[in-house]
Design a protein around this motif. Structure first.
Motif, PDB file in Angstrom:
ATOM      1  N   GLU A 158       0.550   8.744   1.444  1.00  0.00           N
ATOM      2  CA  GLU A 158      -0.786   8.221   0.889  1.00  0.00           C
ATOM      3  C   GLU A 158      -1.267   6.500   0.079  1.00  0.00           C
ATOM      4  OE1 GLU A 158       0.234  10.693  -0.460  1.00  0.00           O
ATOM      5  OE2 GLU A 158      -0.774  12.644   0.408  1.00  0.00           O
ATOM      6  N   CYS A 159       0.241   6.256  -0.628  1.00  0.00           N
ATOM      7  CA  CYS A 159      -0.010   5.052  -1.416  1.00  0.00           C
ATOM      8  C   CYS A 159       0.086   3.373  -0.584  1.00  0.00           C
ATOM      9  CB  CYS A 159       1.132   4.889  -2.319  1.00  0.00           C
ATOM     10  SG  CYS A 159       1.736   2.623  -2.665  1.00  0.00           S
ATOM     11  N   ILE A 160      -0.958   3.216  -0.547  1.00  0.00           N
ATOM     12  CA  ILE A 160      -1.425   2.172   0.319  1.00  0.00           C
ATOM     13  C   ILE A 160      -0.635   0.217  -0.539  1.00  0.00           C
ATOM     14  CG2 ILE A 160      -3.265   2.563   1.145  1.00  0.00           C
ATOM     15  CD1 ILE A 160      -5.091   0.878  -1.430  1.00  0.00           C
ATOM     16  N   GLY A 161       0.569   0.677  -1.481  1.00  0.00           N
ATOM     17  CA  GLY A 161       0.078  -0.496  -2.206  1.00  0.00           C
ATOM     18  C   GLY A 161       0.088  -0.911  -2.488  1.00  0.00           C
ATOM     19  N   CYS A 162      -0.912  -1.099  -3.585  1.00  0.00           N
ATOM     20  CA  CYS A 162      -1.857  -2.043  -3.865  1.00  0.00           C
ATOM     21  C   CYS A 162      -1.309  -2.569  -5.261  1.00  0.00           C
ATOM     22  CB  CYS A 162      -2.996  -1.569  -4.035  1.00  0.00           C
ATOM     23  SG  CYS A 162      -3.164  -0.356  -5.864  1.00  0.00           S
ATOM     24  N   ALA A 163      -0.363  -2.397  -6.092  1.00  0.00           N
ATOM     25  CA  ALA A 163       0.596  -2.844  -6.698  1.00  0.00           C
ATOM     26  C   ALA A 163      -0.808  -2.141  -8.137  1.00  0.00           C
ATOM     27  CB  ALA A 163       0.332  -4.008  -6.233  1.00  0.00           C
ATOM     28  N   ALA A 164      -2.039  -1.426  -8.043  1.00  0.00           N
ATOM     29  CA  ALA A 164      -2.093  -1.232  -9.645  1.00  0.00           C
ATOM     30  C   ALA A 164      -1.937  -0.615 -10.027  1.00  0.00           C
ATOM     31  CB  ALA A 164      -3.921  -1.022  -8.930  1.00  0.00           C
ATOM     32  N   CYS A 165      -0.494  -0.295 -10.399  1.00  0.00           N
ATOM     33  CA  CYS A 165      -0.155   0.574 -10.735  1.00  0.00           C
ATOM     34  C   CYS A 165       1.233   0.092 -10.920  1.00  0.00           C
ATOM     35  CB  CYS A 165       0.685   2.327 -10.738  1.00  0.00           C
ATOM     36  SG  CYS A 165       1.235   1.721  -8.899  1.00  0.00           S
ATOM     37  N   ILE A 166       1.817  -0.994 -10.989  1.00  0.00           N
ATOM     38  CA  ILE A 166       2.517  -1.427 -11.519  1.00  0.00           C
ATOM     39  C   ILE A 166       1.601  -2.331 -12.485  1.00  0.00           C
ATOM     40  CG2 ILE A 166       4.153  -3.960 -11.284  1.00  0.00           C
ATOM     41  CD1 ILE A 166       3.777  -2.975  -8.276  1.00  0.00           C
ATOM     42  N   VAL A 192      -5.748   4.428 -12.259  1.00  0.00           N
ATOM     43  CA  VAL A 192      -5.631   3.282 -11.237  1.00  0.00           C
ATOM     44  C   VAL A 192      -5.713   4.091 -10.285  1.00  0.00           C
ATOM     45  CG1 VAL A 192      -5.187   2.172 -13.563  1.00  0.00           C
ATOM     46  CG2 VAL A 192      -3.341   2.165 -11.835  1.00  0.00           C
ATOM     47  N   CYS A 193      -4.720   4.586 -10.173  1.00  0.00           N
ATOM     48  CA  CYS A 193      -4.697   4.624  -8.565  1.00  0.00           C
ATOM     49  C   CYS A 193      -5.677   4.348  -7.614  1.00  0.00           C
ATOM     50  CB  CYS A 193      -3.693   5.474  -8.049  1.00  0.00           C
ATOM     51  SG  CYS A 193      -3.087   5.897  -6.410  1.00  0.00           S
ATOM     52  N   PRO A 194      -6.031   4.073  -6.652  1.00  0.00           N
ATOM     53  CA  PRO A 194      -7.512   4.188  -6.241  1.00  0.00           C
ATOM     54  C   PRO A 194      -6.987   5.216  -4.704  1.00  0.00           C
ATOM     55  CG  PRO A 194      -5.880   2.391  -5.216  1.00  0.00           C
ATOM     56  CD  PRO A 194      -5.479   2.719  -5.868  1.00  0.00           C
TER      57      PRO A 194
END
Ligand code: SF4
Ligand code: SF4
Length: 452
Positions: free
Chosen positions: A264-272, A250-252
């Motif tokens: 690289e992590c943009i903190g979108c919380a998709a992984c949560i 799911v990680c963009p």
């Protein structure tokens, strides 16, 4: 992601729902409403927020700011910079995940269009790896056409803050404005169609500063290895992570959060949300969580670090300074200078005459005209005579006003006399400094000639 050898691992993020994704969608909706509606709101006859670069004016919610308000602009920029530092030190990359235009447009326009035309992750991957067929070409063409439309709309919305929404959307803006729209459209299209997450990885300066802005007490999105490891499908031998890789697909940004903090992590919380969808079925909490590094390591978290307090103090000081400047701000501009090429002349009645040009601009947007009354103050020469027309300026009107100052020749004993011009108006007053020129004591003969 772009590898250094020049090939790119195209990222095909899987769509995921969850409480954080729903929160983000509300945030995106609010930001879109602000972006698209603000230029259409009118206050005092002007656009609520507009940077008029040609006139060098900022219209901000009824007030007009000009080049003479540069100090306020400096305070504003410093305030924004320190706000970003402050919030980043506390809450990490909330900006990136919830409010950055790059994220907002990719998530709200680009990925939905892509999913709609090319299918979900697996279908997109299969199609892209397969041969070029008429159907694939048609889908790509339709997708890029829609990206172009989206890029154009976004660019028009952005330029509305500079060129004026009404002028721009009705074709009445100038060629420079439409050329800029064209340039921004090409840039956004390139970003939508190809560049995407590479902007965050290689171009964004904010992303580069993350490592110095964050510390072990900053809120970040992290994988909890204490609960998750060792990972594996065997629930008896392993930790809770079943290695389903849903948090990865799911990680963009195309990264695996289980490898620890990555720039690289943009903190979108998709992984949560992804891990939540897996873990709740197994009766557990998500293994990827919002938390601080210290929390994950079982150490106490101190949210108020020294630098957080320093940022907060600087923000407070800037807010107070901005408030003070705004409270004492006079909403009109005035400057005075000698008329070009004129020094002084001796009138027939024996007075010394100086001619000045007063540049004055009414920076209010109220519907009523404001009358500016001029008052003159001469240091050491109280009997000076001012000849000036009555000045009445409409809102936003600027004018060049000729002024004549006459002084009895006997009263001027120096060649240069400091002169102060006080400009009074119902909006406040400004005091302008200039100089009165005369022949001084060496002008005795001229005076005598004038008197006879
Ligand atoms: S690691 Fe998680 S939070 Fe970070 S970009 Fe990927 S999906 Fe988003
Ligand atoms: S989604 Fe959760 S369970 Fe699945 S691999 Fe990621 S961390 Fe492990």
């Amino acid at each position: 992601m772009l590898r250094f050898q020049g090939t790119r691992n195209w990222v095909y993020p899987l769509w995921i729902d969850g409480r954080f994704q729903r929160l983000r969608r509300w945030a995106f909706l609010a930001l879109h409403l602000i972006l698209f509606l603000t230029p259409w709101i009118s206050i005092g006859g002007n656009q609520a927020l507009r940077f008029d670069l040609q006139e060098r004016r900022l219209y901000a919610f009824g007030a007009i700011f000009t080049a003479s308000d540069t100090l306020l602009l400096l305070f504003l920029l410093l305030f924004l910079a320190f706000s970003l530092f402050f919030f980043t030190s506390l809450y990490g990359r909330l900006w990136c995940g919830y409010a950055c235009p790059q994220t907002v447009f990719l998530e709200a326009w680009v990925r939905p269009i892509e999913r709609w035309l090319e299918g979900e992750r697996a279908t997109r991957m299969r199609r892209d790896q397969g041969p070029w067929t008429a159907g694939r070409a048609l889908r790509k063409a339709a997708k890029w056409a829609l990206f172009l439309v989206a890029a154009f709309i976004v660019s028009m919305a952005f330029m509305s803050y500079f060129a004026g929404a009404r002028e721009l959307w009705t074709g009445r803006a100038g060629p420079v404005e439409y050329t800029l729209v064209g340039i921004f459209t090409v840039a956004w299209f390139w970003d939508f169609a190809w560049f995407r997450e590479q902007f965050c990885n290689f171009l964004c300066p904010y992303a580069r500063f993350q490592s110095v802005l964050q510390d072990p007490d900053t809120l970040t999105i992290s994988y909890d290895p204490a609960r998750g490891e060792p990972r594996g499908a065997d629930a008896k031998k392993s930790g809770r992570c079943i290695d389903c890789k849903k948090c990865v697909v799911v990680c963009p940004a195309g990264i695996d959060i289980r490898n620890g903090f990555q720039l690289e992590c943009i903190g979108c919380a998709a992984c949560i949300d992804a891990c939540d969808s897996v873990m709740t079925r197994l009766g557990h909490r998500s293994l990827v969580v919002y938390g601080t590094l210290n929390q994950l390591q079982g150490k106490p978290t101190r949210r108020l670090q020294v630098r957080t307090v320093v940022y907060a103090a600087l923000l407070l000081a800037l807010a107070v300074a901005t408030g003070a400047v705004l409270a004492t701000r006079v909403p009109f501009e005035a400057s005075v200078g000698r008329a070009p090429g004129s020094l002084y002349t001796l009138d027939d009645d024996g007075r010394v005459r100086n001619t000045f040009l007063l540049r004055i601009a009414n920076n209010t947007a109220s519907a009523d005209s404001v009358a500016f009354q001029l008052a003159l103050e001469l240091e050491g020469l109280p009997d000076a005579e001012l000849i000036a027309p009555e000045v009445k300026l409409a809102p936003e009107e600027g004018r060049l006003v000729p002024l004549v100052v006459r002084v009895r020749a006997h009263d001027v004993v120096a060649r240069t006399i400091p002169l102060r011009l006080r400009v009074r108006s119902p909006l406040g007053e400004r005091v302008l400094a200039t100089t009165f020129k005369s022949g001084g004591e060496s002008g005795e003969e001229e005076r005598a000639r004038a008197e006879h």
